[in-house]
Structures are given as structure tokens and as C-alpha cells.
Design a protein around this motif. Structure first.
Motif: not given
Length: 117
Positions: A24-39
Motif C-alpha cells: 500500500k502506498n503510504l505517506n512518510l508519517n505512516s511509514v515512520a509510525e511502524n518503527f521505533d527509530i527517529s523520523r
């Protein structure tokens, strides 16, 4: 620095980003929400994936969306396939050699057993 798909898949976070965006195409914030690392760390991974040609960023209004371009992964598939063929040939040759040795051992054992009688 020239980047290629091998660099892209070398990192587990980038592999997971590819996996997420492939579905699924995701915006950058949605991608970042899946990880425990910094934006900023996610942005760096996205940049590398973009440079490798595995994703494209599209602007929609104020949001930037990531779209997977997975055709470049064929390079990896082609590279792996040549080694798969190489090792299959080597293992087939080993199997043939082992069969020949076993056959020789059985034949020589029968000859020895026949000479004892």
C-alpha cells in the motif's frame, strides 16, 4: 555515491519499509509510525531506497507518499539465480560421484565375496 538494490536490501529496516510500501502506498508519517527509530532515520532510509530506484515519492497536497517500484528487485533475483544454478550443478555432480563410488564399492565387495567361496 552510487547506490544499488543490494545496498537497499542490506538493511532490515529498509527491507521492512519495502514490505510495507509494496502492499500500500503510504505517506512518510505512516511509514515512520511502524518503527521505533527517529523520523530523520526513516527519512534517511527512504532516501536510500529512492536513490536505489525501489520507491518513488509523490506529492499529494501537503503529504508525500511512497510508492514501491519493485522491478529493480529483479537484479537480485537474476544474481541469485546464477548462483543457484551453479550450486545445483555442483551438487548434482557430487551426487553422481557419490553414486559411482557406492557402485564401485558394492561391485568390489561382491568380487571379494565371490573369491572367498
Amino acid at each position: 555515491m552510487r547506490r544499488d538494490v543490494f545496498q537497499a536490501i542490506a538493511d532490515p529496516t529498509r527491507r521492512e519499509i519495502i514490505n510495507l510500501i509494496a502492499h500500500k502506498n503510504l505517506n512518510l508519517n505512516s511509514v515512520a509510525e511502524n518503527f521505533d527509530i527517529s523520523r530523520p532515520a526513516i527519512s534517511k532510509h527512504i532516501k536510500i531506497l529512492t536513490e536505489c530506484g525501489l520507491i518513488e515519492i509523490h506529492q499529494q497536497g501537503r503529504e508525500r507518499y511512497c510508492e514501491a517500484k519493485l522491478a529493480k528487485l529483479n537484479e537480485i533475483s537474476d544474481w541469485v539465480e546464477q548462483y543457484k544454478e551453479f550450486w545445483n550443478n555442483k551438487l548434482d555432480a557430487l551426487e553422481k560421484y557419490l553414486f559411482e563410488i557406492q557402485h564401485k564399492n558394492k561391485t568390489s565387495k561382491k568380487k571379494k565375496d565371490g573369491n572367498k567361496k
